[in-house]
Design a protein around this motif. Structure first.
Motif, PDB file in Angstrom:
ATOM      1  N   ASN A   1       1.890  37.202  10.644  1.00 48.22           N
ATOM      2  CA  ASN A   1       1.262  35.870  11.651  1.00 48.22           C
ATOM      3  C   ASN A   1       0.137  35.574  12.394  1.00 48.22           C
ATOM      4  N   LEU A   2      -0.836  36.028  11.671  1.00 44.99           N
ATOM      5  CA  LEU A   2      -1.999  35.915  13.184  1.00 44.99           C
ATOM      6  C   LEU A   2      -2.894  34.585  13.122  1.00 44.99           C
ATOM      7  N   GLN A   3      -2.431  33.771  13.293  1.00 48.21           N
ATOM      8  CA  GLN A   3      -3.109  32.472  13.914  1.00 48.21           C
ATOM      9  C   GLN A   3      -3.908  32.354  14.856  1.00 48.21           C
ATOM     10  N   GLN A   4      -4.783  31.716  14.831  1.00 51.13           N
ATOM     11  CA  GLN A   4      -5.926  32.356  16.147  1.00 51.13           C
ATOM     12  C   GLN A   4      -6.187  33.011  16.959  1.00 51.13           C
ATOM     13  N   ALA A   5      -6.272  34.626  16.100  1.00 50.82           N
ATOM     14  CA  ALA A   5      -5.579  36.026  16.841  1.00 50.82           C
ATOM     15  C   ALA A   5      -7.261  36.134  16.313  1.00 50.82           C
ATOM     16  N   ASN A   6      -7.888  37.154  17.033  1.00 51.58           N
ATOM     17  CA  ASN A   6      -9.274  37.334  17.351  1.00 51.58           C
ATOM     18  C   ASN A   6      -9.527  39.191  16.434  1.00 51.58           C
TER      19      ASN A   6
ATOM     20  N   SER B   1      -1.830  39.950   2.049  1.00 48.15           N
ATOM     21  CA  SER B   1      -1.876  38.451   1.328  1.00 48.15           C
ATOM     22  C   SER B   1       0.081  38.123   2.020  1.00 48.15           C
ATOM     23  N   GLY B   2      -0.856  36.472   1.202  1.00 46.89           N
ATOM     24  CA  GLY B   2       1.023  35.572   2.016  1.00 46.89           C
ATOM     25  C   GLY B   2       0.577  35.344   3.906  1.00 46.89           C
ATOM     26  N   ALA B   3      -0.520  36.097   4.125  1.00 46.81           N
ATOM     27  CA  ALA B   3      -1.159  36.316   5.529  1.00 46.81           C
ATOM     28  C   ALA B   3      -0.639  34.949   6.446  1.00 46.81           C
ATOM     29  N   ASN B   4      -1.159  34.571   7.689  1.00 46.49           N
ATOM     30  CA  ASN B   4      -0.847  33.302   8.421  1.00 46.49           C
ATOM     31  C   ASN B   4      -2.751  33.677   9.104  1.00 46.49           C
ATOM     32  N   LEU B   5      -3.949  32.943   8.067  1.00 44.31           N
ATOM     33  CA  LEU B   5      -5.112  33.391   9.657  1.00 44.31           C
ATOM     34  C   LEU B   5      -5.747  32.311   9.683  1.00 44.31           C
ATOM     35  N   LYS B   6      -5.052  31.320   9.679  1.00 46.01           N
ATOM     36  CA  LYS B   6      -5.461  29.986  10.237  1.00 46.01           C
ATOM     37  C   LYS B   6      -6.163  29.732  11.923  1.00 46.01           C
TER      38      LYS B   6
ATOM     39  N   LEU C   1      -6.333  30.739   5.807  1.00 46.92           N
ATOM     40  CA  LEU C   1      -7.485  30.827   5.769  1.00 46.92           C
ATOM     41  C   LEU C   1      -8.060  29.532   6.354  1.00 46.92           C
ATOM     42  N   GLN C   2      -6.911  28.542   6.420  1.00 49.60           N
ATOM     43  CA  GLN C   2      -7.459  26.786   7.329  1.00 49.60           C
ATOM     44  C   GLN C   2      -8.592  26.882   8.671  1.00 49.60           C
ATOM     45  N   GLN C   3      -9.875  27.170   8.437  1.00 54.78           N
ATOM     46  CA  GLN C   3     -10.177  26.864   9.374  1.00 54.78           C
ATOM     47  C   GLN C   3     -10.528  27.994  10.435  1.00 54.78           C
ATOM     48  N   ALA C   4     -10.567  29.694   9.123  1.00 53.60           N
ATOM     49  CA  ALA C   4     -10.619  30.287   9.997  1.00 53.60           C
ATOM     50  C   ALA C   4     -12.111  31.049   9.994  1.00 53.60           C
ATOM     51  N   ASP C   5     -12.602  31.463  10.967  1.00 49.97           N
ATOM     52  CA  ASP C   5     -14.354  31.512  11.368  1.00 49.97           C
ATOM     53  C   ASP C   5     -14.715  32.513  10.641  1.00 49.97           C
ATOM     54  N   LEU C   6     -14.996  33.172   9.250  1.00 51.11           N
ATOM     55  CA  LEU C   6     -15.631  34.358   9.171  1.00 51.11           C
ATOM     56  C   LEU C   6     -16.899  33.957   8.748  1.00 51.11           C
TER      57      LEU C   6
ATOM     58  N   VAL D   1      -1.627  51.241   9.082  1.00 55.66           N
ATOM     59  CA  VAL D   1      -0.472  50.518  10.431  1.00 55.66           C
ATOM     60  C   VAL D   1       0.152  49.860   9.571  1.00 55.66           C
ATOM     61  N   ASP D   2       1.756  49.883   9.392  1.00 53.81           N
ATOM     62  CA  ASP D   2       2.040  48.743   8.351  1.00 53.81           C
ATOM     63  C   ASP D   2       2.493  47.753   9.785  1.00 53.81           C
ATOM     64  N   LEU D   3       2.073  46.631   9.571  1.00 50.57           N
ATOM     65  CA  LEU D   3       2.724  45.317  10.369  1.00 50.57           C
ATOM     66  C   LEU D   3       2.627  44.178   9.082  1.00 50.57           C
ATOM     67  N   SER D   4       3.477  44.366   8.208  1.00 46.33           N
ATOM     68  CA  SER D   4       3.816  43.591   7.686  1.00 46.33           C
ATOM     69  C   SER D   4       5.088  42.512   8.505  1.00 46.33           C
ATOM     70  N   GLY D   5       4.330  41.342   8.308  1.00 52.56           N
ATOM     71  CA  GLY D   5       5.868  40.404   9.109  1.00 52.56           C
ATOM     72  C   GLY D   5       5.655  40.460  10.431  1.00 52.56           C
ATOM     73  N   ALA D   6       4.987  41.187  10.889  1.00 50.52           N
ATOM     74  CA  ALA D   6       4.587  40.822  12.276  1.00 50.52           C
ATOM     75  C   ALA D   6       4.106  39.495  12.962  1.00 50.52           C
ATOM     76  N   ASN D   7       4.190  39.397  14.409  1.00 50.34           N
ATOM     77  CA  ASN D   7       3.789  38.301  14.570  1.00 50.34           C
ATOM     78  C   ASN D   7       3.407  39.049  15.702  1.00 50.34           C
ATOM     79  N   LEU D   8       1.786  38.290  15.506  1.00 50.62           N
ATOM     80  CA  LEU D   8      -0.141  38.601  15.895  1.00 50.62           C
ATOM     81  C   LEU D   8      -0.642  37.158  16.361  1.00 50.62           C
ATOM     82  N   LYS D   9      -0.045  36.091  16.409  1.00 46.67           N
ATOM     83  CA  LYS D   9      -0.435  35.174  16.672  1.00 46.67           C
ATOM     84  C   LYS D   9      -1.522  35.230  18.256  1.00 46.67           C
ATOM     85  N   GLU D  10      -2.323  35.058  18.197  1.00 49.47           N
ATOM     86  CA  GLU D  10      -3.783  34.956  19.636  1.00 49.47           C
ATOM     87  C   GLU D  10      -3.735  36.461  19.648  1.00 49.47           C
TER      88      GLU D  10
END
Length: 497
Positions: A258-263, A275-280, A300-305, A232-241
């Motif tokens: 934007n995948l900030q706080q995404a599960n 690349s360049g994604a926000n996974l905070k 990947l600040q504070q990301a759970d890996l 899928v092409d989700l470049s630039g998509a807002n997937l926050k939470e």
């Protein structure tokens, strides 16, 4: 001769190519081409063909010399039976095909932009990669049609039936639907999202969105649990939470998303481009990040890996500050330029002989890790925690380990030359076979007394106490060292020079 002095045109007989008596083509008539016929002339031929035979339209058109791939553009073919036509790559721009029968037709790569397909039967047709930009498909039958990778931008689908249609990779920008448009789950919601229409229901669990183009889509807080989002092409998509747990994102494109706080727990992120994604603060625990995924410049600040599997991941210039990588499997990572300050690598599994040089690991936690031949040279490991780590042939040369915790660490054959150990705690550390030449310590460095003496000897520091009895000095190079008066009783010196 006509009144104008010109010979009369025999357009109708020549272009229709019919013999009046036999109602069959005049074999002496040569095929005509679009370059020789006007639009009016081509339309007259089409009208005569429609009167002659409803079932063999395309065959008769070709016999007369028309090329369906090019000669139908802008003509009126309403109500024509073209089933099962083979019109791959045909130029049908602006054609009126309203109420025509195109069921089972092969129209892949065809250009149908601005075409009138109102009430047309396209069931089971192949429109893969077709251009339907600005086409009118009102009340058209598109059941089980293959529209994969087709361009449906600004296409009118009011009242159309798309049940069972394949919409993989379809372009939906500006596509028009209404309450009567029949679409499989979840495409009505996707269309609403894609066209910035307000929708409260973002439950897309178990949806099959394989190869969908959802660039810049607003999917904040969407539930995509267990969805198929491969390629899928989700470049630039807002997937926050958003909830993407157990989702299949194989080979997906999420650049600058934007995948900030995404599960993303237990999701398949193999070969993904983040690349360049926000996974905070995102949850990527137990995620599959194999297949050389691209996370360069990702946040990947504070990301759970924790327990994640990162194989060949490109983390160049990524930010991993305060990230949790406990028990993660880390193989062949590219960390050049990454910021890993305060990252938690406790019990993580590292490969052999990886390059972690020139990286910032300030305050990082490496407790209980086993590292073999890793290169930390020139890296900033100040305040890092290596308590009870097993470090074999690790290269710390020129690294900054100021105030690092190295209690009970095994440093077999480690290279500590020119390493800054000011204020570091090495109590209980196993330093046999360690190179200490040029190592920097100070009064605050907590080091067993015997090893402080050995450090002094290797660095030509004056020391009166040379009691090295019972010490393990295996594999040390004492060439050129002053050991006059040293007590070496019961000292282990195997493999020492």
């Amino acid at each position: 001769m006509s009144d104008s002095g010109q010979p009369p045109r025999r357009r109708r007989r020549r272009n229709s190519a019919f013999d009046d008596e036999s109602n069959h083509p005049d074999q002496s008539t040569q095929p005509q081409h679009q370059g020789q016929l006007t639009r009016t002339e081509r339309q007259e031929i089409v009208d005569l063909l429609r009167q002659e035979s409803a079932d063999n339209f395309l065959k008769r058109a070709r016999e007369i010399g028309l090329n369906p791939a090019t000669d139908f553009a802008e003509l009126n073919l309403s109500g024509v039976n073209l089933s099962p036509a083979s019109l791959q790559g045909a130029d049908l721009t602006g054609v009126n095909l309203s109420q025509a029968n195109l069921s089972n037709a092969e129209l892949n790569n065809a250009n149908l932009s601005q075409t009138n397909l109102q009430q047309t039967d396209l069931s089971n047709a192949n429109l893969n990669n077709a251009n339907l930009n600005n086409a009118n498909l009102q009340q058209a039958n598109l059941q089980k049609v293959n529209l994969s990778h087709a361009n449906l931008s600004y296409t009118n689908l009011k009242g159309a039936n798309l049940r069972g249609a394949d919409l993989q990779g379809v372009i939906l920008q500006g596509t028009i639907i209404d309450a009567q448009t029949q679409l499989d789950h979840p495409w009505r919601k996707i269309l609403a999202i894609f066209n910035n229409q307000v929708t409260e229901d973002l439950d897309l669990r178990n949806a099959n969105l394989n190869q969908a183009k959802l660039t810049n889509a607003n999917l904040q807080q969407a539930n995509l649990q267990r969805s198929n989002l491969s390629s899928v092409d989700l470049s630039g998509a807002n997937l926050k939470e958003a909830n993407l747990s157990n989702a299949n994102l194989y080979h997906a494109k999420l650049t600058n998303a934007n995948l900030q706080q995404a599960n993303l727990q237990q999701s398949n992120l193999s070969s993904v481009d983040l690349s360049g994604a926000n996974l905070k603060e995102a949850n990527l625990s137990n995620a599959d990040l194999t297949g050389n995924p691209n996370l360069s410049q990702a946040n990947l600040q504070q990301a759970d890996l924790s327990n994640a599997y990162l194989n060949g991941a490109n983390l160049t210039d990524a930010t991993l500050e305060d990230a949790n990588l406990q028990h993660a499997r880390l193989h062949n990572l590219k960390l050049q330029g990454a910021k890993c300050d305060r990252a938690n690598f406790q019990n993580a599994r590292f490969p052999q002989e990886d390059d972690f040089s020139h990286i910032s690991f300030k305050g990082a936690n490496f407790a209980n890790v086993s590292l073999y031949k890793l290169d930390f040279s020139h890296s900033d490991l100040s305040h890092a925690n290596f308590e009870q780590a097993y470090l074999v042939q690790v290269n710390f040369s020129n690294a900054n380990l100021q105030q690092a915790n190295l209690q009970k660490v095994y440093l077999g054959l480690a290279n500590l030359s020119h390493t800054n150990l000011k204020g570091a705690n090495l109590q209980g550390a196993e330093l046999s076979e360690v190179r200490l030449e040029g190592t920097i310590i100070d009064a605050q460095t907590q080091l067993d007394p015997t090893w402080r003496k050995i450090w002094a000897i290797f660095n030509h520091q004056v020391t009166e106490d040379l009691d090295l009895s019972n010490a393990n000095l295996s594999s040390q190079d004492f060439q050129g060292m002053n050991l006059a008066g040293a007590n070496l009783q019961s000292t282990r010196l195997s493999k020492s020079i």
